[in-house]
Write an enzyme that holds these catalytic residues in place. Structure first.
Site: not given
Lengths: 397, 381
Positions: B149, B198, B323
């Site tokens: 990511n 997701s 995150c």
């Protein structure tokens, strides 16, 4: 590389002589229905095939939509190139490279345009050598090639064909008249519907619903089954027959061991009436000889007495395991095993008669207001256009 | 607004919001209620699962709806460890996983499980040989992020699948959150047992996700309760969000056909332009990376400063992963790739969606040049 054309070929319908045109038109309609919302593509009627102009769309997506449509023998992808030799060469090479795992090939050229300067034989040789020169580990095998590279020289363009995709076979739904399918929600009846559709029959389904003893989920399950059958061609109509009062009357007035037989006779009578009304010429069921008490020969004989319409039982000699196999393949099995009770199991004795007799059934039925119960049931029929129902949910998705 | 932070989250498609609203209003009943309204909700849930399964090429019963990537990773990892703990206690993952995986493994270590964290090379890729060395007969799980990511590196998932194919007692979990639609995987062909996806990374509603669970795999549920989702994940289904996510999945997969080659083209151009900038070092490898993520280091000042400078122009990019980026620590991914701590704090991530235009990227480059010049000047003064 993108293929630009998908050719749909039909098999058996070509044999049907003077009816060929109506068969062809029916197939065309069935194909069109499945592709209606793909705005980019174009369908063209040709003498011996249907041509799908892909306009940039992936052929796989189109083929997936119609691979279940009955009446299609095979589909074949193609690219269209100019008529000059250089374009044919490079096009042929692209097609060969597109197909994986090809070790051997042969070229089969045909000229619809007989003015073309090269003979078919010369073309075969020229294209074949060009491919050999420009590939590795690929050789010619004229007897058992992995790929028969077909080239068709038309007036202004040349078409080069790639892989063949097997179609569903059978006859297009709508080419053989209409039958009423008794659709219970179990495993067998949708398979029976599928088999009737395979031979071109238009199917309308009848389901007997006994609220509040059977619930809306049972009805929804039948709707989903009918929807699953739609991918084989055409829209389905589902007639939901209210059956509670008939079942109560049978429970109250008929001897216990004949209730099942007489309930089936009522269902068949109602199905025949609906068939007349809807101009269907036969009734189809998922019965398989000896499977349960209602499917012994004695039962079939006694139940069948109430109609002289043909009753088709395409599964009559098929084993349960094989029926399950087909149900899994056509995508109805997972729906059929949802655990909702249908009307066949309520109010019924633990041990129904396996060898009922016509005379007995007729004698008992004298105490049943048959005409009245039938009229009540028929007056309450709810007819659902299954296509419309599923579209409403699909809009959300 | 030019939004280039699509790996953090994506704006929901308008069609998805329409669906969300209609389903919230009309299908509010609990799919487990036995009345008619419940039946309608249940039917819509069925249809959503059917469509998701068809789009992903798997069976309906192999799709578990979850609350998102964090739950998917936690469920796959802890559910495997706890569900199969009689078989062994060894687990394999990598140093550059998402925190949702790394912290799940940390919890398992506390419970006495033995975790091998595979190192990565400077491009962020694990070595198959290291994996082969780490594997033991009592290895329960290999869990790897498909597309990283932060830097976009793609792991050799197919090769790993081949290695694990004849080791049925070792499950293979792939964190497919960043790869979905952009770097497609065929779960069945590769032999993947579990794959986390997701919804909000593909323009779906927040709080939605899916876990692909191969038929036959049985994890210990994280959420015990009424037995929804085939007993794997209890809790009343979040139907509006599920339907919205599955719609987003359909839309994004339709767009992917042309969108993936398109992203490759614009990404190549963006790479070339940024590579010419004197202060920029690209961290995302040129080959074997996803087409939508570009990570680079900017020499001379902290990434945060540049992010705020760009937001003055209504352009949104990010540092490492959203995150973790609130903590001002260096990126664990870049550190694992061998970057010094200072440089690992100076990284910027651009992440695209199929919706970003070439024009937007041209504006971004121009603003980036302008802002870095201004900032350099200010620092010199």
């Amino acid at each position: 590389m993108k293929y630009d054309t998908l050719i749909i070929r039909y098999g058996e319908i070509a044999l049907k002589g003077r009816n060929r045109k109506s068969f062809y038109d029916t197939l065309y309609d069935r194909v069109r229905e499945q592709l209606l919302d793909l705005k980019d593509i174009k369908l063209k009627k040709r003498f011996d095939h249907i041509e799908v102009v892909l306009n940039g769309m992936d052929y796989q997506q189109v083929a997936d939509r119609i691979r279940h449509v009955f009446g299609i023998q095979s589909m074949r992808v193609a690219i269209t190139v100019d008529n000059d030799l250089e374009s044919i060469h490079s096009g042929a090479l692209r097609v060969i490279k597109e197909e994986e795992h090809i070790a051997t090939f042969k070229v089969s050229a045909r000229r619809k345009n007989k003015d073309y300067p090269m003979t078919s034989k010369d073309l075969n040789y020229s294209v074949g050598s060009f491919i050999l020169k420009n590939t590795e580990n690929v050789t010619v095998d004229v007897h058992h090639p992995d790929m028969n590279l077909q080239i068709e020289v038309l007036e202004d363009t040349t078409r080069i064909y790639g892989k063949v995709i097997k179609g569903a076979g059978g006859l297009p739904v709508g080419s053989a008249g209409k039958v009423m399918l008794m659709l219970s929600g179990g495993i067998d009846s949708p398979v029976a519907g599928y088999m009737m559709m395979r031979r071109g029959a238009t199917v309308e389904a009848i389901h007997f619903h006994s609220p509040p003893y059977t619930n809306d989920r049972a009805k929804q399950k039948v709707l989903d089954l009918a929807a699953a059958l739609q991918k084989f061609g055409g829209r389905l109509k589902l007639h939901v027959v209210p059956f509670t009062n008939a079942q109560i009357a049978i429970r109250d007035r008929m001897p216990e061991n004949y209730r099942m037989t007489i309930m089936r006779r009522m269902m068949l009578r109602i199905a025949e009436r609906l068939a007349v009304k809807r101009e269907a010429l036969g009734i189809a069921t998922g019965e398989s000889l000896g499977q349960v008490a209602s499917q012994t020969l004695e039962s079939m004989n006694t139940i069948n007495e109430v109609t002289n319409y043909p009753v088709f039982r395409p599964l009559v000699s098929t084993d349960k395991v094989d029926i399950i196999e087909i149900a899994k393949n056509i995508g109805t099995y997972d729906i059929s095993i949802r655990p909702y009770e249908d009307c066949c199991t309520i109010f019924l004795p633990k041990a129904p008669k396996t060898k009922p007799k016509r005379e007995q059934a007729n004698r008992f039925e004298k105490n049943l207001p048959i005409e009245e119960l039938m009229e009540e049931a028929l007056a309450g029929v709810e007819t659902i256009d299954v296509g419309k129902q599923t579209e409403a949910l699909e809009d959300l998705l | 607004m030019i939004y280039l932070d699509n790996s953090a989250t994506t704006p929901p498609y308008p069609e998805v919001l329409d669906t969300y609203r209609v389903v919230s209003e009309r299908f509010f009943a609990n799919p487990s209620s036995i009345h008619k309204l419940g039946g309608e909700s249940e039917d819509l849930l069925h249809k959503s699962r059917q469509q998701a399964a068809a789009l992903l090429g798997v069976k309906e019963t192999e799709i578990i709806f979850t609350s998102g990537g964090t739950e998917g990773n936690n469920f796959a990892i802890k559910g495997t460890a706890l569900g199969y703990r009689q078989r062994g206690k060894h687990l394999i993952t990598s140093m550059i996983e998402h925190p949702a995986s790394l912290n799940a493994f940390a919890q398992l270590e506390d419970l006495g499980f033995d975790v091998t964290y595979l190192d990565v090379d400077e491009e962020g890729r694990i070595s198959i040989d290291a994996l082969k060395d780490a594997w033991r007969p009592d290895t329960l799980l290999v869990s790897l992020i498909h597309v990283n990511n932060e830097i976009g590196t793609i792991q050799p998932i197919e090769e790993i699948g081949r290695f694990l194919r004849d080791k049925p007692k070792t499950l293979f979990h792939v964190d497919h959150v960043q790869g979905l639609a952009k770097v497609p995987l065929n779960f069945k062909d590769i032999g993947i047992d579990l794959a986390t996806m997701s919804g909000h990374k593909i323009h779906g509603p927040k709080g939605t996700g899916m876990l692909y669970m191969r038929e036959g795999v049985k994890l210990a549920p994280l959420l015990a309760g009424g037995g929804q989702e085939f007993d794997h994940r209890s809790g009343t289904e979040n139907l509006p969000a599920i339907v919205g996510m599955v719609k987003a999945l359909r839309l994004v997969m339709e767009k992917a056909r042309d969108g993936v080659p398109y992203l490759q083209t614009v990404m190549n151009r963006l790479r070339q332009r940024l590579a010419q900038h004197p202060l920029v070092t690209l961290n995302t490898p040129e080959f074997g990376a996803a087409p939508h993520i570009l990570n680079f280091t900017i020499e001379g000042f902290r990434a945060e400063v540049l992010i705020h400078a760009l937001e003055e122009e209504d352009i949104y990019v990010s540092t490492k992963s959203a995150c973790a980026s609130k903590a001002s620590e260096a990126s664990h991914v870049l550190l694992a790739c061998g970057l010094p701590e200072k440089e690992a704090k100076q990284a910027i991530r651009i992440s695209l969606s199929f919706e970003n235009t070439q024009e937007e990227l041209d504006i971004f480059i121009a603003s980036f040049d302008k802002k870095t010049k201004e900032l350099m000047k200010a620092m010199e003064a």
